[in-house]
Design a protein around this motif. Structure first.
Motif, PDB file in Angstrom:
ATOM      1  N   THR A   8       7.419  -6.336  -5.614  1.00 35.48           N
ATOM      2  CA  THR A   8       6.587  -7.512  -5.890  1.00 35.48           C
ATOM      3  C   THR A   8       5.139  -7.166  -6.206  1.00 35.48           C
ATOM      4  O   THR A   8       4.399  -8.016  -6.709  1.00 35.48           O
ATOM      5  N   SER A   9       4.695  -5.951  -5.927  1.00 31.55           N
ATOM      6  CA  SER A   9       3.284  -5.595  -6.109  1.00 31.55           C
ATOM      7  C   SER A   9       2.944  -5.379  -7.575  1.00 31.55           C
ATOM      8  O   SER A   9       3.573  -4.563  -8.267  1.00 31.55           O
ATOM      9  N   VAL A  10       1.928  -6.104  -8.053  1.00 31.70           N
ATOM     10  CA  VAL A  10       1.460  -5.912  -9.420  1.00 31.70           C
ATOM     11  C   VAL A  10       0.842  -4.526  -9.582  1.00 31.70           C
ATOM     12  O   VAL A  10       0.953  -3.896 -10.634  1.00 31.70           O
ATOM     13  N   SER A  11       0.181  -4.016  -8.545  1.00 26.79           N
ATOM     14  CA  SER A  11      -0.419  -2.682  -8.616  1.00 26.79           C
ATOM     15  C   SER A  11       0.641  -1.611  -8.813  1.00 26.79           C
ATOM     16  O   SER A  11       0.433  -0.632  -9.540  1.00 26.79           O
ATOM     17  N   GLU A  67       0.824  -1.208   0.000  1.00 24.08           N
ATOM     18  CA  GLU A  67       0.000   0.000   0.000  1.00 24.08           C
ATOM     19  C   GLU A  67       0.861   1.262   0.000  1.00 24.08           C
ATOM     20  O   GLU A  67       0.621   2.197  -0.770  1.00 24.08           O
ATOM     21  N   ALA A  68       1.883   1.280   0.839  1.00 21.59           N
ATOM     22  CA  ALA A  68       2.750   2.451   0.892  1.00 21.59           C
ATOM     23  C   ALA A  68       3.565   2.590  -0.389  1.00 21.59           C
ATOM     24  O   ALA A  68       3.788   3.700  -0.892  1.00 21.59           O
ATOM     25  N   ALA A  69       4.024   1.447  -0.945  1.00 21.50           N
ATOM     26  CA  ALA A  69       4.786   1.492  -2.193  1.00 21.50           C
ATOM     27  C   ALA A  69       3.948   2.064  -3.320  1.00 21.50           C
ATOM     28  O   ALA A  69       4.432   2.850  -4.133  1.00 21.50           O
ATOM     29  N   LEU A  70       2.671   1.671  -3.388  1.00 28.35           N
ATOM     30  CA  LEU A  70       1.788   2.212  -4.427  1.00 28.35           C
ATOM     31  C   LEU A  70       1.593   3.708  -4.237  1.00 28.35           C
ATOM     32  O   LEU A  70       1.605   4.480  -5.203  1.00 28.35           O
ATOM     33  N   ALA A  71       1.440   4.157  -2.992  1.00 29.18           N
ATOM     34  CA  ALA A  71       1.199   5.583  -2.729  1.00 29.18           C
ATOM     35  C   ALA A  71       2.382   6.438  -3.179  1.00 29.18           C
ATOM     36  O   ALA A  71       2.211   7.470  -3.847  1.00 29.18           O
ATOM     37  N   VAL A  72       3.617   6.020  -2.843  1.00 26.23           N
ATOM     38  CA  VAL A  72       4.760   6.845  -3.234  1.00 26.23           C
ATOM     39  C   VAL A  72       5.009   6.748  -4.734  1.00 26.23           C
ATOM     40  O   VAL A  72       5.508   7.709  -5.347  1.00 26.23           O
ATOM     41  N   THR A  73       4.636   5.606  -5.352  1.00 27.00           N
ATOM     42  CA  THR A  73       4.762   5.496  -6.804  1.00 27.00           C
ATOM     43  C   THR A  73       3.794   6.450  -7.495  1.00 27.00           C
ATOM     44  O   THR A  73       4.126   7.086  -8.500  1.00 27.00           O
ATOM     45  N   ILE A  74       2.582   6.553  -6.963  1.00 28.23           N
ATOM     46  CA  ILE A  74       1.612   7.507  -7.511  1.00 28.23           C
ATOM     47  C   ILE A  74       2.172   8.924  -7.421  1.00 28.23           C
ATOM     48  O   ILE A  74       2.098   9.715  -8.372  1.00 28.23           O
ATOM     49  N   SER A  99       1.627  -1.730 -12.427  1.00 27.08           N
ATOM     50  CA  SER A  99       0.592  -1.112 -13.264  1.00 27.08           C
ATOM     51  C   SER A  99       0.679   0.413 -13.207  1.00 27.08           C
ATOM     52  O   SER A  99       0.492   1.099 -14.210  1.00 27.08           O
ATOM     53  N   GLN A 100       0.975   0.960 -12.022  1.00 29.57           N
ATOM     54  CA  GLN A 100       1.124   2.405 -11.886  1.00 29.57           C
ATOM     55  C   GLN A 100       2.338   2.898 -12.676  1.00 29.57           C
ATOM     56  O   GLN A 100       2.306   3.958 -13.296  1.00 29.57           O
ATOM     57  N   LEU A 101       3.402   2.114 -12.668  1.00 27.27           N
ATOM     58  CA  LEU A 101       4.582   2.477 -13.456  1.00 27.27           C
ATOM     59  C   LEU A 101       4.249   2.494 -14.941  1.00 27.27           C
ATOM     60  O   LEU A 101       4.718   3.361 -15.688  1.00 27.27           O
ATOM     61  N   MET A 102       3.454   1.545 -15.411  1.00 24.62           N
ATOM     62  CA  MET A 102       3.034   1.535 -16.808  1.00 24.62           C
ATOM     63  C   MET A 102       2.182   2.763 -17.114  1.00 24.62           C
ATOM     64  O   MET A 102       2.360   3.423 -18.140  1.00 24.62           O
ATOM     65  N   TRP A 103       1.267   3.084 -16.231  1.00 23.27           N
ATOM     66  CA  TRP A 103       0.401   4.259 -16.449  1.00 23.27           C
ATOM     67  C   TRP A 103       1.238   5.541 -16.542  1.00 23.27           C
ATOM     68  O   TRP A 103       0.939   6.444 -17.325  1.00 23.27           O
ATOM     69  N   GLY A 104       2.310   5.629 -15.752  1.00 21.76           N
ATOM     70  CA  GLY A 104       3.099   6.851 -15.722  1.00 21.76           C
ATOM     71  C   GLY A 104       3.842   7.149 -17.005  1.00 21.76           C
ATOM     72  O   GLY A 104       4.321   8.274 -17.199  1.00 21.76           O
ATOM     73  N   TRP A 105       3.942   6.159 -17.891  1.00 19.12           N
ATOM     74  CA  TRP A 105       4.694   6.348 -19.144  1.00 19.12           C
ATOM     75  C   TRP A 105       4.211   7.559 -19.925  1.00 19.12           C
ATOM     76  O   TRP A 105       5.002   8.308 -20.501  1.00 19.12           O
ATOM     77  N   SER A 106       2.920   7.777 -19.971  1.00 16.55           N
ATOM     78  CA  SER A 106       2.353   8.849 -20.796  1.00 16.55           C
ATOM     79  C   SER A 106       2.724  10.237 -20.294  1.00 16.55           C
ATOM     80  O   SER A 106       2.540  11.229 -21.009  1.00 16.55           O
ATOM     81  N   ARG A 107       3.269  10.347 -19.095  1.00 17.05           N
ATOM     82  CA  ARG A 107       3.564  11.656 -18.520  1.00 17.05           C
ATOM     83  C   ARG A 107       5.032  12.068 -18.679  1.00 17.05           C
ATOM     84  O   ARG A 107       5.416  13.155 -18.251  1.00 17.05           O
ATOM     85  N   PHE A 108       5.845  11.196 -19.277  1.00 17.64           N
ATOM     86  CA  PHE A 108       7.267  11.462 -19.383  1.00 17.64           C
ATOM     87  C   PHE A 108       7.725  11.319 -20.825  1.00 17.64           C
ATOM     88  O   PHE A 108       6.976  10.873 -21.686  1.00 17.64           O
ATOM     89  N   ILE A 135       1.798  -7.689 -16.579  1.00 15.10           N
ATOM     90  CA  ILE A 135       0.923  -6.525 -16.657  1.00 15.10           C
ATOM     91  C   ILE A 135       0.475  -6.271 -18.083  1.00 15.10           C
ATOM     92  O   ILE A 135       1.062  -6.787 -19.038  1.00 15.10           O
ATOM     93  N   ASP A 136      -0.562  -5.468 -18.197  1.00 15.92           N
ATOM     94  CA  ASP A 136      -1.039  -5.033 -19.505  1.00 15.92           C
ATOM     95  C   ASP A 136      -0.155  -3.885 -19.997  1.00 15.92           C
ATOM     96  O   ASP A 136      -0.012  -2.868 -19.321  1.00 15.92           O
TER      97      ASP A 136
END
Length: 1008
Positions: A767-770, A739-746, A773-782, A800-801
């Motif tokens: 290890t978190s798939v979420s 949960e914390a890893a996802l938050a700082v990744t966001i 997925s957040q790392l994949m989503w971030g691609w469009s911003r860089f 991941i997708d």
């Protein structure tokens, strides 16, 4: 024996009377008074419509007779059958279904004859269910039999009394259309007049020279040329217009249980397919393409957004012979560039066509009547620039002038430009003008502009190009301003003029921008004084900031025009340089010439960009020293920039006091969200201060560390607004739970700074798939390349997708040799990007498409291993491409309605189909003959209060094992029809009321 020989062994006398029964008799005439202009074959067959004399059972009997007679005829004297005897019944059923499909084809008898018996047979076989489990001989027999039947049917059509009449009518219509088109061509071709042709060559050459170079206003480069080549400096922006659209939610990541449990896989896929999120989206076109789609366009754009440059580009492009394909619509067009500020500079009447050239000081003298001939033949490209640059009192006269031209000359292309506030929304709507707006520059467009600017500025500017590009990526203030060609040019000039150093913070950048907008630009363009007012930069700022102060203090972004004028009227007497003018014209001058204000409606006023309002309001607040007002709004997101800019305007002692008050407000915050907001604002404001005591800075940074890591996605995004300074405070990935890893990744993916990339790359091992997925989503911003190399390439391609929404991302997948198992392709991809991906598709197992043409799938590699396909929206060309996906086992058709019989036929041809997701309304339109015997799992999306059509489910899916009914909360379903499904194992219908469960086998699991 060869089935193709059946036709030679079976006499027409035997087959003809049988097939004739399939058709109704006709009446005299051409059928022109029927209720539909287009007569479908359904009106010509005897087993459908009002004239029905045969039932489907009768058609099956006829098919049996045809099969029997053809077998007897083919095997006479040889003992040889065209197909195995034990397949006779199946062959008969398939032939009957094929004949019944004749009534569903969308064509009439004339069109069917034009198609030919072979092509008609192919259409019938496609529309009918595919042969299931038949031998090769049986399939070949059916192909031959269908072609033979079609040959007889077409022969019958040609014997109908209406056929010849309809053929003659269609031929006459076609000739009339051809004559009309030829007349139009003749009308548009200029007369063979050597004088006109010779003049046009000279005129186009003149235009290319005159408009082929670009002036960048507000640039103080000693060594730079006064004008730059347009080819080098021009940048094609986007023009937006139209309604809001809906984009799908973020990509779903497949979990391991979906690979093993079909029911879990179905439920998860359905949940993902049914989820969407709405957000604004304006369809966009390249600005230089708008006249390819619209004959008449009113193009709005803010000051410096590139309107005049676009007109130059269109004019110069029309002079070229070697036009690119996407600009070919300009071929043969004769441009007339009409800048209204030049046409009316001395109060002249707007010119008639014979004065178009002299009015703009063109030195060439055209042949008498030349402009009239060009416009009369529809070859003109009329480019009217700057409705906003003529006095307001003259704009109605300009509209009447334009309407007179439109009424007189048809077929030309017209572009009129204006600042957004100068004319009302419907100013030219009644004349058929499409209204579009130039969009702000995107980050890639800004980078392109900077490169071209430095190339045009000459060798001396080259060393400063890359440092400025780096600054645009790392300095948010600069990037926020660089959204128009004008502001981009200013930033380039400031950076070059200071030998690679930009002013520190926003204040100097805004000061330079205000200097350009308020005084220098009009002076350099020789605009004169359209409203009789001549004011320097400082008095204009003093007046306009009063409006900004009122808007911000009252929590508004617009105000009544009358109120805005009264604010200026009250302030004018106190401003020495303005006190000698009538306040009314002063306000009008500020509204139309400052470049800062606009009129979104006839009776309201706002700022051209919210940042200018915030900047000037902050200046007014500091001038008044209303620090209490600032602190009271510290947690208000509408005041974030105001507080930051107030720090920029404040002197050192004032800065320290603002920060002290902000920390006190954080201590007194009633909840964590308010505390976080105040701390974020304080931390963000640090970079805006010209001087801050070290102890104050340390206190703010320490307080920021107390709210890290964030506790929710909302907090993560709030924290990201602080900017790159937060990256030094973010922990992990070691020691962080999922949960914390996802938050700082966001947080890090929302800090659009290349400095975030090394931090994000560390989370590719988490290890978190979420998190992945957040790392994949971030691609469009860089930056697509750097992010792909440092982050995407390190992700597990099987977990991941891979979501791709641009050609640049597709190119990176190919360049880095990635072979993702799952692709989620979005509408940002063009045909070029999709073509790039073809070489990587052979290993893709799961594919999700949104808003892409089916042509992408039709070229799928023959050896592809695609197992699951999700379509969000009906693809161009329908579903016939499914035939090339022979390993497909899972199909998601969410949101596809009104499927044709060909579409259903393509779906039925998937022998390995195990799982299907579709809407109940879609299934309602399935043809009676449809069977999907291999499908074992069905997810049906049922609207609230609707039924699931379980009798249709039972008919179409005889091998069904798992049924999931999703949505439809409060719906009522009778499960009794499912009792006939011998392999049914489970039914899931969350939130629905069910009856008939007692009719099902005891082994069936029911979940509600």
């Amino acid at each position: 024996m060869e089935p193709a020989l059946i036709g030679t062994r079976l006499a027409s006398a035997a087959i003809g009377p049988i097939l004739r029964k399939l058709l109704v008799s006709d009446g005299p005439g051409a059928g022109l008074t029927s209720r539909s202009e287009k007569v479908r074959l359904s009106a010509l067959v005897s087993f459908r419509g009002e004239k029905r004399t045969l039932t489907e059972k009768d058609v099956r009997k006829l098919a049996g007779t045809l099969v029997g007679r053809s077998v007897d005829g083919a095997g006479a004297g040889t003992g040889e059958r065209p197909f195995p005897a034990d397949e006779t019944e199946a062959v008969t059923d398939t032939l009957a279904s094929t004949l019944l499909a004749l009534g569903g084809l969308d064509m009439d008898d004339v069109q069917a004859v034009r198609l030919g018996h072979t092509a008609l047979a192919r259409r019938l076989r496609t529309a009918a269910p595919a042969p299931d489990g038949l031998s090769t001989d049986s399939v070949r027999y059916l192909e031959s039999m269908t072609e033979w039947a079609c040959l007889h049917i077409l022969d019958f059509f040609t014997q109908r009394s209406t056929f010849v009449a309809r053929s003659l009518v269609e031929q006459a219509r076609g000739q009339s259309e051809l004559i009309a088109k030829l007349d139009e061509v003749v009308r548009r071709v200029p007369r063979a007049d050597g004088r006109d042709a010779e003049f046009e060559r000279r005129y186009l050459t003149h235009l290319a020279r005159k408009h082929g170079r670009l002036t960048i206003y507000g640039v103080d480069l000693r060594d730079a040329p006064e004008k730059w080549p347009l080819d080098v400096a021009y940048l094609s922006l986007e023009a937006t217009g139209g309604p809001e659209d809906t984009w799908s939610a973020a990509p779903r990541t497949r979990t391991p249980d979906e690979e093993t449990d079909p029911a879990a896989r179905a439920a998860r896929a359905a949940a993902a397919g049914a989820t969407s999120v709405s957000r604004p989206f304006a369809p966009a076109d390249r600005a230089d393409q708008i006249l390819a789609h619209h004959d008449k366009v009113l193009l709005r754009g803010a000051a410096g957004s590139g309107k005049t440059t676009l007109i130059q580009w269109l004019a110069v492009s029309a002079t070229r012979e070697d036009l690119a394909d996407d600009m070919a619509y300009l071929h043969g067009r004769i441009p007339f560039v009409l800048p209204l500020r030049a046409l009316t500079r001395h109060g002249e009447r707007l010119p008639a066509p014979d004065r178009f050239l002299s009015a703009v000081d063109c030195p060439l003298s055209p042949p008498d009547g030349w402009a009239d001939r060009v416009l009369a033949t529809g070859r003109g490209l009329v480019l009217v620039d700057g409705i906003d640059e003529i006095p307001e009192a003259e704009r109605d006269r300009a509209r009447r002038w334009l309407r007179d031209l439109l009424d007189t000359y048809d077929g030309n292309r017209w572009l009129v430009t204006s600042r957004p506030s100068a004319v009302s929304d419907d100013w030219l709507a009644s004349d058929g003008f499409a209204e579009l707006t130039l969009a702000p520059m995107s980050a890639p467009e800004v980078a392109t502009f900077v490169r071209r600017w430095h190339r045009a500025a000459g060798p001396a500017a080259a060393p400063y190009e890359q440092p400025l590009l780096d600054a645009l990526r790392t300095t948010a203030d600069v990037a926020q301003l660089a959204t128009s060609p004008l502001m981009c040019g200013l930033i380039c000039a400031l950076h070059h003029g200071r030998r690679g150093f930009l002013p520190r913070g926003r204040k100097a950048l805004y000061d330079a921008a205000l200097a350009m907008l308020l005084s220098r630009r009009d002076r350099e363009r020789d605009m004169g004084t359209p409203y009789g007012i001549e004011l320097g930069e400082s008095p204009q700022i003093q007046l306009i900031q009063r409006i900004a102060y009122w808007l911000t203090l009252n929590g508004r972004t617009t105000m009544d025009r009358a109120h805005a004028e009264s604010v200026v009227r009250e302030a004018v007497p106190a401003i020495t340089e303005a006190s000698g003018y009538d306040p009314g014209p002063v306000f009008t001058h500020l509204l139309h010439r400052s470049g800062l204000l606009r009129e979104p409606t006839a009776d309201t006023v706002d700022f051209i960009h919210r940042t200018f309002q915030d900047y000037l309001a902050a200046k007014a607040l500091v001038d008044r020293w209303d620090i209490g007002v600032l602190v009271r709004h510290a947690a208000d997101d509408q005041w974030e920039d105001v507080i930051r800019m107030a720090v920029g305007h404040a002197r050192p002692r004032e800065c320290a006091e603002i920060f002290e008050e902000l920390l006190k407000a954080a201590d007194a915050a009633p909840d964590r969200r308010t505390e976080l907001r105040v701390v974020v604002v304080a931390a963000t404001a640090l970079d805006h201060a010209t001087e801050v005591a070290p102890e104050v800075r340390e206190r703010i940074l320490a307080r920021t560390a107390e709210v890290i890591p964030p506790r929710s996605s909302a907090e993560a995004r709030e924290l990201a607004s602080v900017g790159r300074v937060v990256l030094d405070l973010l922990p992990g990935p070691e020691g962080l739970d999922d949960e914390a890893a996802l938050a700082v990744t966001i947080t890090a993916t929302h800090i659009t700074d290349d400095a975030a990339l090394p931090y994000l790359a560390r989370f590719t091992e988490h290890t978190s798939v979420s998190v992945h997925s957040q790392l994949m989503w971030g691609w469009s911003r860089f930056d697509p390349t750097r992010y792909a190399e440092e982050v995407i390439a390190r992700l597990d391609q099987d977990r991941i997708d891979f979501t791709l929404g641009s050609d640049e991302q597709a190119a990176e997948v190919v360049r880095l040799g990635m072979r993702p198992a799952t692709l989620d392709l979005r509408a940002g991809l063009t045909s070029h990007g999709m073509a790039l991906l073809h070489g990587t598709l052979d290993g893709v197992a799961h594919l999700r498409l949104q808003g892409l043409p089916a042509g992408f799938l039709s070229a799928f590699p023959a050896g592809n291993r695609l197992r699951s396909l999700s379509l969000l929206g009906y693809p161009e060309g329908g579903l016939t491409f499914l035939g090339s996906l022979r390993f497909l086992t899972s199909v998601n058709l969410h949101g596809l309605k009104d499927l044709s019989e060909e579409d259903w036929g393509a779906l039925a041809a998937l022998d390995g189909l195990l799982y299907l997701l579709t809407d109940a309304e879609t299934l309602r339109g399935a043809p009676e003959s449809l069977r999907l015997p291999s499908a074992e799992v069905l997810t049906l999306l049922v609207p609230d209060g609707r039924y699931a059509l379980l009798d249709t489910v039972t008919r179409v899916f005889p091998g069904l094992r798992h049924l999931i009914l999703m949505g439809g909360s409060g719906s009522f379903h009778d499960l009794a029809p499912l009792a006939s499904l011998p392999q049914l194992d489970s039914v899931s219908a969350l939130g629905a009321r069910l009856t008939g469960a007692e009719r099902l086998a005891p082994t069936v699991t029911i979940t509600t």
